[in-house]
Write an enzyme that holds these catalytic residues in place. Structure first.
Site, mmCIF file in Angstrom:
data_model
loop_
_atom_site.group_PDB
_atom_site.id
_atom_site.type_symbol
_atom_site.label_atom_id
_atom_site.label_comp_id
_atom_site.label_asym_id
_atom_site.label_seq_id
_atom_site.Cartn_x
_atom_site.Cartn_y
_atom_site.Cartn_z
ATOM 1 N N ALA A 10 0.839 -1.204 0.000
ATOM 2 C CA ALA A 10 0.000 0.000 0.000
ATOM 3 C C ALA A 10 0.872 1.251 0.000
ATOM 4 C CB ALA A 10 -0.898 0.020 1.245
ATOM 5 N N CYS A 11 0.463 2.228 -0.799
ATOM 6 C CA CYS A 11 1.117 3.536 -0.773
ATOM 7 C C CYS A 11 0.057 4.615 -0.958
ATOM 8 C CB CYS A 11 2.238 3.633 -1.812
ATOM 9 S SG CYS A 11 1.718 3.696 -3.519
#
Length: 103
Positions: A10-11
């Site tokens: 996740a970013c």
């Protein structure tokens, strides 16, 4: 008995890096003999969500993240290996081997 690795990638933007890290982890884990499932959290929302059973059955749980994952409390009872997205993209296999040395 097979080894299992699960991961969350996740970013903040959830575009290229999330999916590059997921692909790198998946390829490296398979090469090292793991069954693998990777959840991505990005611009298209949460994809391939890890179930409670996926998490419970995992030998290694990786979070390749630049933001706190959605529903992160799912992992509270488990040992999590948190790594930078860029590091996974550069050397996923090395990271998995490093984790193996710690468990």
């Amino acid at each position: 008995m097979s080894k299992k690795l699960v991961a969350v990638c996740a970013c903040p933007m959830g575009l290229a890096h999330t999916f590059m890290a997921a692909q790198a982890l998946e390829d490296a884990a398979k090469e090292l003999g793991y069954e693998v499932k990777i959840e991505t959290q990005g611009a298209d929302g949460l994809q391939n969500e890890l179930t409670d059973q996926d998490i419970a059955d995992a030998d290694i749980i990786v979070q390749a993240i630049a933001v706190t994952p959605i529903n992160n409390e799912r992992f509270d009872a488990y040992e999590i290996f948190e790594v930078e997205l860029q590091d996974v993209i550069k050397d996923a296999k090395g990271i998995i081997k490093e984790i193996e040395g710690m468990i």
